[in-house]
Design a protein around this motif. Sequence first.
Motif, PDB file in Angstrom:
ATOM      1  N   ASP A 140     -14.587  12.162  -0.846  1.00  0.00           N
ATOM      2  CA  ASP A 140     -15.853  11.724  -0.253  1.00  0.00           C
ATOM      3  C   ASP A 140     -16.889  12.842  -0.280  1.00  0.00           C
ATOM      4  O   ASP A 140     -18.065  12.614  -0.585  1.00  0.00           O
ATOM      5  CB  ASP A 140     -15.643  11.266   1.195  1.00  0.00           C
ATOM      6  CG  ASP A 140     -14.866   9.973   1.292  1.00  0.00           C
ATOM      7  OD1 ASP A 140     -14.789   9.244   0.282  1.00  0.00           O
ATOM      8  OD2 ASP A 140     -14.325   9.695   2.373  1.00  0.00           O
ATOM      9  N   LEU A 141     -16.458  14.061   0.060  1.00  0.00           N
ATOM     10  CA  LEU A 141     -17.389  15.190   0.039  1.00  0.00           C
ATOM     11  C   LEU A 141     -17.869  15.466  -1.381  1.00  0.00           C
ATOM     12  O   LEU A 141     -19.070  15.682  -1.603  1.00  0.00           O
ATOM     13  CB  LEU A 141     -16.719  16.435   0.623  1.00  0.00           C
ATOM     14  CG  LEU A 141     -17.554  17.717   0.571  1.00  0.00           C
ATOM     15  CD1 LEU A 141     -18.872  17.561   1.321  1.00  0.00           C
ATOM     16  CD2 LEU A 141     -16.753  18.903   1.123  1.00  0.00           C
ATOM     17  N   ALA A 142     -16.951  15.451  -2.335  1.00  0.00           N
ATOM     18  CA  ALA A 142     -17.347  15.685  -3.726  1.00  0.00           C
ATOM     19  C   ALA A 142     -18.340  14.633  -4.197  1.00  0.00           C
ATOM     20  O   ALA A 142     -19.359  14.953  -4.828  1.00  0.00           O
ATOM     21  CB  ALA A 142     -16.108  15.696  -4.621  1.00  0.00           C
ATOM     22  N   SER A 144     -20.368  12.856  -2.400  1.00  0.00           N
ATOM     23  CA  SER A 144     -21.642  13.063  -1.721  1.00  0.00           C
ATOM     24  C   SER A 144     -22.447  14.162  -2.403  1.00  0.00           C
ATOM     25  O   SER A 144     -23.662  14.030  -2.609  1.00  0.00           O
ATOM     26  CB  SER A 144     -21.386  13.423  -0.255  1.00  0.00           C
ATOM     27  OG  SER A 144     -22.599  13.709   0.415  1.00  0.00           O
ATOM     28  N   LEU A 145     -21.775  15.247  -2.776  1.00  0.00           N
ATOM     29  CA  LEU A 145     -22.477  16.340  -3.459  1.00  0.00           C
ATOM     30  C   LEU A 145     -22.884  15.937  -4.873  1.00  0.00           C
ATOM     31  O   LEU A 145     -23.970  16.324  -5.345  1.00  0.00           O
ATOM     32  CB  LEU A 145     -21.592  17.584  -3.489  1.00  0.00           C
ATOM     33  CG  LEU A 145     -21.377  18.274  -2.136  1.00  0.00           C
ATOM     34  CD1 LEU A 145     -20.312  19.355  -2.248  1.00  0.00           C
ATOM     35  CD2 LEU A 145     -22.684  18.869  -1.610  1.00  0.00           C
ATOM     36  N   LEU A 146     -22.059  15.167  -5.539  1.00  0.00           N
ATOM     37  CA  LEU A 146     -22.416  14.715  -6.893  1.00  0.00           C
ATOM     38  C   LEU A 146     -23.654  13.822  -6.877  1.00  0.00           C
ATOM     39  O   LEU A 146     -24.353  13.719  -7.891  1.00  0.00           O
ATOM     40  CB  LEU A 146     -21.228  13.977  -7.523  1.00  0.00           C
ATOM     41  CG  LEU A 146     -20.054  14.875  -7.950  1.00  0.00           C
ATOM     42  CD1 LEU A 146     -18.812  14.045  -8.233  1.00  0.00           C
ATOM     43  CD2 LEU A 146     -20.439  15.722  -9.169  1.00  0.00           C
ATOM     44  N   ASP A 147     -23.930  13.200  -5.738  1.00  0.00           N
ATOM     45  CA  ASP A 147     -25.142  12.396  -5.589  1.00  0.00           C
ATOM     46  C   ASP A 147     -26.389  13.252  -5.368  1.00  0.00           C
ATOM     47  O   ASP A 147     -27.492  12.712  -5.259  1.00  0.00           O
ATOM     48  CB  ASP A 147     -24.997  11.426  -4.409  1.00  0.00           C
ATOM     49  CG  ASP A 147     -24.119  10.225  -4.749  1.00  0.00           C
ATOM     50  OD1 ASP A 147     -23.942   9.950  -5.953  1.00  0.00           O
ATOM     51  OD2 ASP A 147     -23.614   9.583  -3.807  1.00  0.00           O
ATOM     52  N   LYS A 148     -26.207  14.572  -5.296  1.00  0.00           N
ATOM     53  CA  LYS A 148     -27.326  15.494  -5.064  1.00  0.00           C
ATOM     54  C   LYS A 148     -27.368  16.542  -6.170  1.00  0.00           C
ATOM     55  O   LYS A 148     -27.274  17.751  -5.920  1.00  0.00           O
ATOM     56  CB  LYS A 148     -27.175  16.183  -3.699  1.00  0.00           C
ATOM     57  CG  LYS A 148     -27.084  15.219  -2.523  1.00  0.00           C
ATOM     58  CD  LYS A 148     -26.735  15.952  -1.248  1.00  0.00           C
ATOM     59  CE  LYS A 148     -26.610  15.014  -0.076  1.00  0.00           C
ATOM     60  NZ  LYS A 148     -25.517  14.029  -0.251  1.00  0.00           N
ATOM     61  N   ALA A 162     -20.165  26.640  -1.399  1.00  0.00           N
ATOM     62  CA  ALA A 162     -18.716  26.771  -1.548  1.00  0.00           C
ATOM     63  C   ALA A 162     -18.050  25.790  -0.587  1.00  0.00           C
ATOM     64  O   ALA A 162     -18.666  25.312   0.368  1.00  0.00           O
ATOM     65  CB  ALA A 162     -18.259  28.200  -1.259  1.00  0.00           C
ATOM     66  N   VAL A 163     -16.785  25.490  -0.860  1.00  0.00           N
ATOM     67  CA  VAL A 163     -16.006  24.571  -0.045  1.00  0.00           C
ATOM     68  C   VAL A 163     -14.690  25.254   0.289  1.00  0.00           C
ATOM     69  O   VAL A 163     -14.162  26.037  -0.522  1.00  0.00           O
ATOM     70  CB  VAL A 163     -15.772  23.240  -0.791  1.00  0.00           C
ATOM     71  CG1 VAL A 163     -14.740  22.366  -0.086  1.00  0.00           C
ATOM     72  CG2 VAL A 163     -17.090  22.486  -0.947  1.00  0.00           C
ATOM     73  N   ALA A 176     -10.794  19.147  -8.435  1.00  0.00           N
ATOM     74  CA  ALA A 176     -10.635  18.304  -9.620  1.00  0.00           C
ATOM     75  C   ALA A 176     -11.921  17.549  -9.942  1.00  0.00           C
ATOM     76  O   ALA A 176     -12.210  17.275 -11.116  1.00  0.00           O
ATOM     77  CB  ALA A 176      -9.487  17.317  -9.400  1.00  0.00           C
ATOM     78  N   LEU A 177     -12.698  17.233  -8.921  1.00  0.00           N
ATOM     79  CA  LEU A 177     -13.946  16.501  -9.114  1.00  0.00           C
ATOM     80  C   LEU A 177     -15.136  17.410  -9.321  1.00  0.00           C
ATOM     81  O   LEU A 177     -16.097  17.047  -9.994  1.00  0.00           O
ATOM     82  CB  LEU A 177     -14.188  15.587  -7.908  1.00  0.00           C
ATOM     83  CG  LEU A 177     -13.198  14.428  -7.760  1.00  0.00           C
ATOM     84  CD1 LEU A 177     -13.356  13.760  -6.401  1.00  0.00           C
ATOM     85  CD2 LEU A 177     -13.382  13.417  -8.874  1.00  0.00           C
ATOM     86  N   MET A 178     -15.117  18.601  -8.712  1.00  0.00           N
ATOM     87  CA  MET A 178     -16.241  19.536  -8.822  1.00  0.00           C
ATOM     88  C   MET A 178     -15.719  20.950  -9.083  1.00  0.00           C
ATOM     89  O   MET A 178     -15.831  21.845  -8.234  1.00  0.00           O
ATOM     90  CB  MET A 178     -17.098  19.506  -7.548  1.00  0.00           C
ATOM     91  CG  MET A 178     -17.778  18.184  -7.299  1.00  0.00           C
ATOM     92  SD  MET A 178     -19.137  18.332  -6.067  1.00  0.00           S
ATOM     93  CE  MET A 178     -20.423  19.107  -7.070  1.00  0.00           C
TER      94      MET A 178
END
Length: 261
Positions: A140-142, A144-148, A162-163, A176-178
């Motif tokens: 979900d976090l990835a 959300s960031l990919l939408d920005k 950073a995460v 894996a996503l970002m």
Amino acid sequence: MTSTVAHADEGLDVIAHRGSSGMAPENTAAAVDLAVAQRADFVEIDVQRTKDGKLVNFHDCTMERTTDIEEVFPDRPRYRVSDFTWAELRRLDAGSWFHEDYAGERLITVDDVISRIRNTDTGLLAEISPCSHYTGIATDLAESLLDKPRYVRRALAEEQLAVQSFQVDDAQEFQALMPEVPIGFLDAERPTDEELVQLSTWADQVNPQYTVTDQALVDRVHELGMDINVWTVDEPGAMRRMAGLGVDGIITDFPQSLTQH
């Protein structure tokens, strides 16, 4: 703070723990804005998910300590973020527990945090909640960031994103996503050398509790090509000691102790 503590321009990142949470109620707009005003290099936040899928900035696995949720919703069987909609959570007072001056301070979403810092010199260190009832929150976090994409591109170019996570699975799910976003592993215990070697195959940061951190650990993390940010360091002597070890970042409730000369 004396001049013996390195400032951020000398290579030490000042990371505001839940915002400037020693001076304002944690994880609220007030704490985030104060951290920015105090010139923190990063704001550290905690990512949880509401019942209707909104990502919010909140630390505890239940909400009684820092909100008036028991008064507003006296008949609920549980007080987890995930048991409430965002519309319900917006009704809560998240400031009075800290000080009467912050009465009425509201919870904020992860999007709210980003909107408050995106045109500043303060970056984002987002912690994926370790609360055990969540699944898929790293994804979900990835997403959300990919939408920005504009925010992410700029933040990465300026090394302002950073995460981190206490859970290896969540950290790797996000990565894996970002894969372009630096990922850190949080540890309350001192990691073994075997663990450090394994972490070095995928992690960019090892972020241990400062009380288990010494020169040998800092040197080994650096030798393995990773950064090390220590938490939660509030006492001036401990700040000086950690800075002297050469850590890359100090996570603190009082960022002004490190940013003010």
